[in-house]
Design a protein around this motif. Structure first.
Motif, PDB file in Angstrom:
ATOM      1  N   LEU A 112       0.821  -1.213   0.000  1.00  0.00           N
ATOM      2  CA  LEU A 112       0.000   0.000   0.000  1.00  0.00           C
ATOM      3  C   LEU A 112       0.852   1.258   0.000  1.00  0.00           C
ATOM      4  CD1 LEU A 112      -2.811  -0.954   2.556  1.00  0.00           C
ATOM      5  CD2 LEU A 112      -3.088  -0.578   0.101  1.00  0.00           C
ATOM      6  N   ALA A 113       1.952   1.218   0.735  1.00  0.00           N
ATOM      7  CA  ALA A 113       2.772   2.411   0.884  1.00  0.00           C
ATOM      8  C   ALA A 113       3.571   2.752  -0.368  1.00  0.00           C
ATOM      9  CB  ALA A 113       3.729   2.248   2.065  1.00  0.00           C
ATOM     10  N   LEU A 114       3.742   1.783  -1.277  1.00  0.00           N
ATOM     11  CA  LEU A 114       4.542   2.045  -2.476  1.00  0.00           C
ATOM     12  C   LEU A 114       3.937   3.148  -3.335  1.00  0.00           C
ATOM     13  CD1 LEU A 114       5.684  -1.488  -3.698  1.00  0.00           C
ATOM     14  CD2 LEU A 114       7.023   0.282  -2.541  1.00  0.00           C
ATOM     15  N   GLY A 115       2.624   3.253  -3.323  1.00  0.00           N
ATOM     16  CA  GLY A 115       1.970   4.287  -4.118  1.00  0.00           C
ATOM     17  C   GLY A 115       1.596   5.493  -3.293  1.00  0.00           C
ATOM     18  N   SER A 116       2.341   5.734  -2.227  1.00  0.00           N
ATOM     19  CA  SER A 116       1.989   6.821  -1.319  1.00  0.00           C
ATOM     20  C   SER A 116       3.230   7.571  -0.883  1.00  0.00           C
ATOM     21  CB  SER A 116       1.250   6.255  -0.096  1.00  0.00           C
ATOM     22  OG  SER A 116       1.119   7.219   0.907  1.00  0.00           O
ATOM     23  N   SER A 117       3.045   8.817  -0.528  1.00  0.00           N
ATOM     24  CA  SER A 117       4.133   9.611   0.030  1.00  0.00           C
ATOM     25  C   SER A 117       4.226   9.463   1.537  1.00  0.00           C
ATOM     26  CB  SER A 117       3.929  11.090  -0.319  1.00  0.00           C
ATOM     27  OG  SER A 117       2.700  11.577   0.215  1.00  0.00           O
ATOM     28  N   ILE A 118       3.309   8.698   2.126  1.00  0.00           N
ATOM     29  CA  ILE A 118       3.305   8.464   3.568  1.00  0.00           C
ATOM     30  C   ILE A 118       4.237   7.295   3.877  1.00  0.00           C
ATOM     31  CG2 ILE A 118       1.840   7.833   5.537  1.00  0.00           C
ATOM     32  CD1 ILE A 118      -0.517   9.028   4.008  1.00  0.00           C
ATOM     33  N   PRO A 119       5.003   7.348   4.979  1.00  0.00           N
ATOM     34  CA  PRO A 119       5.897   6.232   5.329  1.00  0.00           C
ATOM     35  C   PRO A 119       5.145   4.914   5.507  1.00  0.00           C
ATOM     36  CG  PRO A 119       6.416   8.178   6.634  1.00  0.00           C
ATOM     37  CD  PRO A 119       5.149   8.482   5.891  1.00  0.00           C
ATOM     38  N   ILE A 120       5.891   3.827   5.462  1.00  0.00           N
ATOM     39  CA  ILE A 120       5.296   2.503   5.504  1.00  0.00           C
ATOM     40  C   ILE A 120       4.702   2.179   6.873  1.00  0.00           C
ATOM     41  CG2 ILE A 120       5.906   0.046   5.479  1.00  0.00           C
ATOM     42  CD1 ILE A 120       7.732   0.615   3.161  1.00  0.00           C
ATOM     43  N   SER A 121       5.357   2.597   7.930  1.00  0.00           N
ATOM     44  CA  SER A 121       4.963   2.191   9.279  1.00  0.00           C
ATOM     45  C   SER A 121       3.489   2.443   9.598  1.00  0.00           C
ATOM     46  CB  SER A 121       5.850   2.889  10.317  1.00  0.00           C
ATOM     47  OG  SER A 121       7.189   2.528  10.128  1.00  0.00           O
ATOM     48  N   PRO A 122       2.914   3.613   9.275  1.00  0.00           N
ATOM     49  CA  PRO A 122       1.488   3.802   9.561  1.00  0.00           C
ATOM     50  C   PRO A 122       0.592   2.794   8.850  1.00  0.00           C
ATOM     51  CG  PRO A 122       2.520   5.910   9.116  1.00  0.00           C
ATOM     52  CD  PRO A 122       3.527   4.854   8.778  1.00  0.00           C
ATOM     53  N   TYR A 123       0.976   2.371   7.656  1.00  0.00           N
ATOM     54  CA  TYR A 123       0.177   1.377   6.943  1.00  0.00           C
ATOM     55  C   TYR A 123       0.234   0.031   7.663  1.00  0.00           C
ATOM     56  CZ  TYR A 123      -0.356   4.470   2.931  1.00  0.00           C
ATOM     57  OH  TYR A 123      -0.695   5.513   2.111  1.00  0.00           O
ATOM     58  N   VAL A 124       1.446  -0.366   8.086  1.00  0.00           N
ATOM     59  CA  VAL A 124       1.598  -1.647   8.770  1.00  0.00           C
ATOM     60  C   VAL A 124       0.776  -1.666  10.051  1.00  0.00           C
ATOM     61  CG1 VAL A 124       3.229  -3.187   9.925  1.00  0.00           C
ATOM     62  CG2 VAL A 124       3.879  -2.054   7.792  1.00  0.00           C
ATOM     63  N   THR A 125       0.892  -0.624  10.852  1.00  0.00           N
ATOM     64  CA  THR A 125       0.163  -0.586  12.121  1.00  0.00           C
ATOM     65  C   THR A 125      -1.341  -0.479  11.897  1.00  0.00           C
ATOM     66  OG1 THR A 125       0.542   1.810  12.234  1.00  0.00           O
ATOM     67  CG2 THR A 125       2.088   0.395  13.400  1.00  0.00           C
ATOM     68  N   THR A 126      -1.753   0.256  10.867  1.00  0.00           N
ATOM     69  CA  THR A 126      -3.184   0.403  10.596  1.00  0.00           C
ATOM     70  C   THR A 126      -3.795  -0.904  10.122  1.00  0.00           C
ATOM     71  OG1 THR A 126      -2.916   2.744  10.040  1.00  0.00           O
ATOM     72  CG2 THR A 126      -4.910   1.657   9.249  1.00  0.00           C
ATOM     73  N   VAL A 127      -3.116  -1.611   9.217  1.00  0.00           N
ATOM     74  CA  VAL A 127      -3.615  -2.909   8.750  1.00  0.00           C
ATOM     75  C   VAL A 127      -3.699  -3.885   9.912  1.00  0.00           C
ATOM     76  CG1 VAL A 127      -3.107  -4.900   7.289  1.00  0.00           C
ATOM     77  CG2 VAL A 127      -2.796  -2.588   6.389  1.00  0.00           C
ATOM     78  N   SER A 128      -2.671  -3.905  10.756  1.00  0.00           N
ATOM     79  CA  SER A 128      -2.656  -4.795  11.903  1.00  0.00           C
ATOM     80  C   SER A 128      -3.809  -4.490  12.854  1.00  0.00           C
ATOM     81  CB  SER A 128      -1.318  -4.667  12.639  1.00  0.00           C
ATOM     82  OG  SER A 128      -1.230  -5.580  13.709  1.00  0.00           O
ATOM     83  N   PHE A 129      -4.038  -3.200  13.106  1.00  0.00           N
ATOM     84  CA  PHE A 129      -5.118  -2.808  14.016  1.00  0.00           C
ATOM     85  C   PHE A 129      -6.489  -3.107  13.406  1.00  0.00           C
ATOM     86  CE2 PHE A 129      -7.865   0.574  15.958  1.00  0.00           C
ATOM     87  CZ  PHE A 129      -7.868   0.041  17.243  1.00  0.00           C
ATOM     88  N   ALA A 130      -6.625  -2.905  12.102  1.00  0.00           N
ATOM     89  CA  ALA A 130      -7.894  -3.199  11.431  1.00  0.00           C
ATOM     90  C   ALA A 130      -8.222  -4.682  11.520  1.00  0.00           C
ATOM     91  CB  ALA A 130      -7.827  -2.757   9.972  1.00  0.00           C
ATOM     92  N   ILE A 131      -7.216  -5.541  11.371  1.00  0.00           N
ATOM     93  CA  ILE A 131      -7.427  -6.981  11.513  1.00  0.00           C
ATOM     94  C   ILE A 131      -7.886  -7.307  12.934  1.00  0.00           C
ATOM     95  CG2 ILE A 131      -6.254  -9.221  11.556  1.00  0.00           C
ATOM     96  CD1 ILE A 131      -4.499  -8.205   9.262  1.00  0.00           C
ATOM     97  N   TYR A 132      -7.254  -6.669  13.914  1.00  0.00           N
ATOM     98  CA  TYR A 132      -7.634  -6.912  15.302  1.00  0.00           C
ATOM     99  C   TYR A 132      -9.085  -6.504  15.566  1.00  0.00           C
ATOM    100  CZ  TYR A 132      -7.826  -6.432  20.367  1.00  0.00           C
ATOM    101  OH  TYR A 132      -8.210  -6.513  21.679  1.00  0.00           O
ATOM    102  N   LEU A 133      -9.478  -5.325  15.057  1.00  0.00           N
ATOM    103  CA  LEU A 133     -10.852  -4.872  15.247  1.00  0.00           C
ATOM    104  C   LEU A 133     -11.842  -5.835  14.594  1.00  0.00           C
ATOM    105  CD1 LEU A 133     -10.704  -0.991  14.736  1.00  0.00           C
ATOM    106  CD2 LEU A 133     -10.910  -2.265  16.883  1.00  0.00           C
ATOM    107  N   ALA A 134     -11.514  -6.292  13.393  1.00  0.00           N
ATOM    108  CA  ALA A 134     -12.392  -7.231  12.691  1.00  0.00           C
ATOM    109  C   ALA A 134     -12.530  -8.532  13.488  1.00  0.00           C
ATOM    110  CB  ALA A 134     -11.850  -7.516  11.298  1.00  0.00           C
ATOM    111  N   CYS A 135     -11.436  -9.012  14.058  1.00  0.00           N
ATOM    112  CA  CYS A 135     -11.481 -10.244  14.837  1.00  0.00           C
ATOM    113  C   CYS A 135     -12.274 -10.059  16.123  1.00  0.00           C
ATOM    114  CB  CYS A 135     -10.066 -10.728  15.152  1.00  0.00           C
ATOM    115  SG  CYS A 135      -9.184 -11.377  13.717  1.00  0.00           S
TER     116      CYS A 135
END
Length: 295
Positions: free
Chosen positions: A248-271
């Motif tokens: 996701l971060a490859l097509g963005s000017s935002i650093p990778i770390s927020p994407y990793v933590t956001t995806v991880s947190f979204a999975i947790y919320l879904a579970c």
């Protein structure tokens, strides 16, 4: 975002294919980290050690910062810091009640040392920032090899001690009564955890380690209690967070770390949501006490 900033300035996928060719090492490293983080996280959650993960990450960060200042291998410095932290936590926190106190004492000390070493370092500021928040796009061949070696050691160690360690993690008193070497397994796991944290710091940084060593396993136990399915789900969630966040971060000017933590947190919320839905259904389908007794 400012008035002159649009979504096109943040997300730009026009050169995505070319960028993808440049980060294949990062994707391999992310998959390795997901494997290790998912497996180790099962025991971190079972043994209630998220605070220890954070404490080890601070001393791992201090070791990496010292290596950066001295001009030596950062991976080696991170490993030394993590192993030292694991040994210190084992020595200072022999009793379970002492663990948090020992970690709380050493954690700010390690963070302070790391900040001091970075303040003295006169090199690129990107190197300083990367130790805290990760630099997954900068994984080169030697670093990938070192990460693969650490991952192999961690997975091999877990394969050897998995069953007794899981027993000791879930019910230490019964495990000890059955002859499981609980006192030996505890420092062994702390060393394995130290290696996993050192590996994680190289990818996601000292501040975001919990997103891969705690969150995926915490999500997995929300949807399953199976000793087989929980580690499988934990690994799948961790790999999805790292590799998915990178893509996701490859097509963005935002650093990778927020994407990793956001995806991880979204999975947790879904579970959590799935777990809440399944729990009432499971209770409704369970036999009444009288009926169960009759059978």
């Amino acid at each position: 975002m400012s008035a002159g900033t649009g979504w096109n300035d943040v997300f730009d996928f026009r050169d995505y294919g070319a960028l993808l060719d440049l980060v294949h090492n990062s994707l391999y490293a992310g998959a390795l980290l997901g494997l290790v983080g998912g497996l180790v996280g099962v025991f971190v959650v079972a043994r209630d050690l998220p605070f220890a993960v954070h404490g080890i990450s601070e001393l791992s960060f201090a070791g990496a910062a010292a290596a950066l200042l001295l001009g030596v291998n950062v991976v080696v410095g991170s490993l030394v810091g993590s192993v030292l932290a694991a040994v210190l936590f084992g020595v200072l926190g022999v009793r379970a009640k002492e663990h948090n106190s020992a970690i709380g004492v050493l954690m700010p000390f390690g963070l302070g040392l790391g900040v001091l070493f970075l303040a003295l370092y006169q090199g690129r500021s990107a190197n300083k920032f990367g130790l805290l928040t990760g630099q997954i796009v900068a994984v080169d061949d030697p670093q990938l090899v070192s990460l693969a070696v650490i991952a192999a050691v961690v997975v091999a160690a877990l394969a050897v001690v998995w069953r007794p360690l899981l027993f000791a993690s879930l019910d230490p008193e019964l495990a000890a009564a059955r002859g499981v070497p609980v006192r030996v397994l505890s420092p062994v796991f702390m060393l394995v955890l130290g290696l996993a944290v050192a590996m994680s710091v190289q990818i996601v940084g000292a501040l975001l380690v919990l997103a891969l060593l705690v969150t995926p396993a915490a999500a997995a136990v929300r949807v399953s209690a199976s000793p087989f399915l929980v580690p499988v789900l934990s690994v799948a969630f961790a790999v999805t967070a790292v590799v998915g966040g990178t893509l996701l971060a490859l097509g963005s000017s935002i650093p990778i770390s927020p994407y990793v933590t956001t995806v991880s947190f979204a999975i947790y919320l879904a579970c959590r949501l799935v777990g809440r839905v399944r729990r009432p259904a499971a209770r409704a389908g369970a036999p009444a006490p009288a009926a169960a007794h009759a059978h």
